[in-house]
Design an enzyme around this catalytic site. Structure first.
Site, mmCIF file in Angstrom:
data_model
loop_
_atom_site.group_PDB
_atom_site.id
_atom_site.type_symbol
_atom_site.label_atom_id
_atom_site.label_comp_id
_atom_site.label_asym_id
_atom_site.label_seq_id
_atom_site.Cartn_x
_atom_site.Cartn_y
_atom_site.Cartn_z
ATOM 1 C CB SER A 74 44.954 49.099 31.262
ATOM 2 O OG SER A 74 46.142 48.342 31.334
ATOM 3 C CB CYS A 90 37.965 46.436 40.018
ATOM 4 S SG CYS A 90 39.701 46.097 39.790
ATOM 5 N N GLY A 118 36.116 45.682 33.939
ATOM 6 C CA GLY A 118 35.792 44.275 34.130
ATOM 7 C C GLY A 118 34.796 44.133 35.268
ATOM 8 C CG ASN A 273 39.201 42.302 40.381
ATOM 9 O OD1 ASN A 273 39.432 41.501 41.285
ATOM 10 N ND2 ASN A 273 40.165 42.850 39.668
ATOM 11 C CB CYS A 275 42.501 39.134 38.212
ATOM 12 S SG CYS A 275 42.670 39.209 36.436
ATOM 13 N N GLY A 276 40.356 38.407 40.870
ATOM 14 C CA GLY A 276 40.231 37.957 42.251
ATOM 15 C C GLY A 276 40.911 38.797 43.302
ATOM 16 C CD GLU A 277 43.051 42.196 41.025
ATOM 17 O OE1 GLU A 277 42.995 43.147 40.242
ATOM 18 O OE2 GLU A 277 42.743 41.019 40.696
ATOM 19 N N PRO A 424 47.268 41.922 38.969
ATOM 20 C CG PRO A 424 45.842 41.058 37.351
ATOM 21 C CD PRO A 424 45.870 41.512 38.780
ATOM 22 C CB THR A 425 51.409 44.547 36.658
ATOM 23 O OG1 THR A 425 52.465 43.601 36.903
ATOM 24 C CG2 THR A 425 50.893 45.078 37.978
ATOM 25 C CB THR A 427 49.543 45.436 29.271
ATOM 26 O OG1 THR A 427 48.527 45.876 30.164
ATOM 27 C CG2 THR A 427 48.957 44.394 28.347
#
Length: 733
Positions: A74, A90, A118, A273, A275-277, A424-425, A427
């Site tokens: 984004s 990230c 983030g 980051n 969300c952990g990925e 995560p995607t 939006t």
């Protein structure tokens, strides 16, 4: 080029709300096509650094995005070719055990959030509470108290001027304050801008399996204090209990993360980051992007098959795109710029995987589905790595290559220290009209409401195409799905559709973990995924998933049990189903369909349109719109939102009317043609007229799906994050 035929109404809404450039009045000043062109031109400009042709690559990048085959994270869509020009999602910042380091990190966090990124932190280096502070002869307040400082700073800074930032806090399981950390979010009003994860070690897991104790380590001394041991089983049970209660903490397998650290000579990875990925070294950033697998198919003699040639071409384009992002990026800190340019990490991932399975007639919760996940991600990883090697031949390897594991192994030079991440995607998948990340389909069909009250039907594209190709009764099936019926309850469907089109809550937690593990085996960084549990799942179910994630090689895991957050608005339930801690008021869910009236009212500075709507339980919402004449749109909207919230909390409509009636505004009072005293007075009179002659409505507060803080619609937990399919809100971009 024109994307009108590809972008759904929902996609246009999200783009207008969150991505398109706006003027001072908040109105979009570019179209979706212009946004993609802006991004393509900006990212392609990096080609001139290497003697390439920017215009040629601009066309390629534009075509790839405008066809929704690949989208970057984004911040790149929002900020490319703007004054911001911060394109990364990230960041990880170091937090050392000193006041200078802690508050320097707070300052840096604010700068990153302001730019749209983030942040992740490890607080494991901070001395525990009540530990000695030699410089002041006092005692430490511990890492949890300092997390509150970061949280407060985040609360005051909006990401990129659009929304508040997100943080990840990590604490090692052998830190003396670990019990306080595990329970830090049992009060959901605390640390609201943080996700938290416990970093589990192999030593801890070994002690857990043996039913023994493990040693705590004071980070100030690096020593195990005498008697500082905890039962691994008791700590693990507490983690499980709190995750079962509200979804946090997650868990991170620290040694496993560092086993795939490409540059261990530069330091140990301690955090990820939000969300952990994306595990990162201190001051590293990463640029992410996702390939839409639902567009990597072609018609076969019977059904569909994966178009591997198209997939390979898209991967190579995406890797080049993301590498270019590193060069044109404007970094919020000089330390981040130095680390990012030295390691050049990128994270290419996927979305639309569940849709792809639908086209291939493969069930998500099947051996065939898990096997395909592994095979597909292996091909993506190999192709991305080869593309990075080709870029290294053109542009040179990442500067720290000589200090990497690749050099130690004698591997060919490559441009990027990491190539693949599954993010995560939320939006992005709305824009691309596909399923999110590697999650199962969340819903096959649902209604989306727009501001004028119109209801628009959203249908999963793979499911809709299958319905038409199989000549199924589309309207009948969609109506049944919307009412909550499973495909097994509906007539006129072939068996393969009932078997294939499963949704998130049809998939047992074990299949969620197996799918995550299949992707993780061939992903450089990590996989962001949410293991969804039903409301009635037990703590033992959560424990099983955590242990399975460790056994199958995941780097971490996030779970969410439906309806577990106390601050949620859930589906209507019987009184006996309510938990004791839900006795206080919570707003019931905003219904998917309402009916009502809209009245035009003259106010002192123009016209006010007041809409009052009801559902089967009674009056449930009020919203306002001002005419061209102006007025106080923000204040009247705020009043309407609070009224709607009160109504859905069970407050008597007549009590609300009594509070709002008689409020005066000079512009109304001085205008003899106006019969209302103010906008709140107009709202009160409209509500009173709507319910006139009826007994006070008793609205029952219910509990269920967590709602969007911006529009009040249900949030979906997926990909280690949450997203609102209604307005596009996401906690992670």
């Amino acid at each position: 080029m024109n994307t009108t035929h590809l972008l759904t109404d929902n996609a246009h809404t999200v783009l207008e709300n969150r991505y398109l450039r706006k003027n001072e009045e908040g109105k979009p000043i570019e179209s979706a096509e212009e946004m993609f062109a802006r991004v393509a031109n900006n990212i392609a400009s990096a080609e001139s650094n290497y003697g390439g042709d920017p215009s040629a690559w601009e066309n390629i990048f534009l075509e790839t995005m405008i066809s929704l085959e690949f989208l970057p994270n984004s911040p790149t869509l929002m900020n490319a070719a703007t004054d911001m020009q911060q394109l990364s999602a990230c960041f990880v910042l170091p937090v050392q055990d000193s006041m200078d380091s802690i508050f320097e990190a707070v300052k840096h966090t604010a700068l990153i959030h302001k730019s749209g990124g983030g942040t992740g932190f490890s607080f494991s280096r901070l001395r525990p509470k009540n530990d000695v502070v030699s410089t002041t002869k006092g005692v430490s307040s511990g890492p949890i108290s300092f997390m509150s400082v970061f949280n407060a700073a985040t609360e005051t800074v909006k990401q990129g001027g659009r929304r508040r930032g997100a943080n990840m806090a990590v604490l090692r399981v052998d830190h003396p304050d670990i019990l306080d950390f595990i329970t830090a979010k049992e009060d959901e009003s605390r640390l609201t801008n943080f996700n938290i994860s416990v970093a589990l070690t192999h030593a801890f897991m070994e002690a857990l399996n043996k039913g023994g104790d493990y040693q705590l380590v004071n980070p100030r001394t690096g020593l195990c204090d005498d008697g500082s041991v905890l039962s691994a089983k008791e700590v693990f049970d507490l983690i499980v209990e709190k995750a079962w209660s509200n979804g946090e903490p997650g868990i991170l397998f620290l040694e496993r993360v560092n086993a795939s650290n490409p540059t261990p000579a530069l330091g140990e990875i301690e955090a990820t980051n939000p969300c952990g990925e994306q595990p990162l070294l201190p001051y590293e950033s990463c640029n992410l992007g996702s390939i839409n697998l639902s567009r990597m198919i072609r018609k076969a003699k019977k059904g569909y098959q994966i178009d591997y040639e198209k997939l390979g071409k898209t991967i190579r384009t995406a890797v080049r795109f993301l590498d270019n992002v590193i060069d044109v990026n404007r970094y919020p800190l000089k330390e981040i710029k130095q680390m990012t340019l030295s390691n050049r990490k990128i994270g290419l991932g996927v979305m639309g995987f569940a849709d792809l399975l639908g086209y291939l007639r493969i069930a998500y919760n099947s051996e065939e589905g898990v096997a395909l996940a592994g095979e597909l991600m292996e091909k993506i990883s190999e192709e991305a790595r080869e593309a990075s090697r080709e870029l290294a031949n053109e542009r040179g390897a990442f500067p720290h290559f000589d200090r990497s594991v690749f050099a130690e192994r004698g591997d060919p030079p490559q441009r990027n220290a990491t190539c693949t991440t599954i993010a995560p995607t939320g939006t992005l998948s709305i824009i691309a009209n596909c399923s999110s990340g590697v999650e199962p389909i969340f819903a096959l069909a649902f209604e989306r409401h727009v501001l004028d009250g119109q209801a628009l039907m959203e249908i999963n594209p793979a499911f809709e195409r299958a319905l038409h190709e199989e000549s199924c009764p589309v309207d009948q099936v969609v109506s049944g799905v919307r009412e909550g019926k499973s495909l097994s309850e509906l007539e006129g469907l072939p068996d393969w559709m009932r078997r294939t089109f499963v949704t998130a809550h049809d998939v047992t937690p074990e299949w969620h973990v197996r799918m995550q593990a299949a992707f993780q085996r061939h992903t450089d960084n990590a996989v962001s995924k949410t293991v969804n549990f039903s409301k009635h799942a037990t703590k033992e179910d959560v424990e099983t998933v955590y242990r399975l994630a460790y056994e199958l090689g995941c780097k971490g895991v996030t779970i969410y049990r439906d309806g577990s957050r106390t601050g949620q608005v859930l589906r209507r339930t019987q009184k006996e189903d309510k938990r004791p801690d839900e006795a206080h008021l919570h707003p019931r869910a905003r219904p998917m369909r309402t009916t009502g009236i809209t009245e035009k009212i003259r106010i002192g500075c123009g016209k006010l349109y007041v809409t009052v709507n009801s559902d089967e339980d009674g009056i449930c919402e009020v919203f306002t719109t001002t005419g061209k004449g102006g007025g106080c749109p923000s204040q009247s909207e705020a009043t309407a939102r609070l009224v709607s919230l009160a109504l859905r909390c069970g407050i008597d409509a007549n009590s609300i009317v009594a509070q709002l009636r008689g409020i005066r505004c000079l512009s109304c009072v001085r205008n003899q043609k106006v019969t209302v005293l103010s906008c709140p007075d107009a709202i009160a009179r409209t509500i009173r007229g709507y319910v006139h002659g009826e007994a006070p409505l008793e609205l029952i507060p219910n509990s269920g799906t967590e709602t969007c803080p911006e529009c009040g619609y249900p949030l979906e937990h997926e990909g280690g994050c949450v997203v609102c399919r209604e307005c596009g809100f996401s906690r992670c971009g």
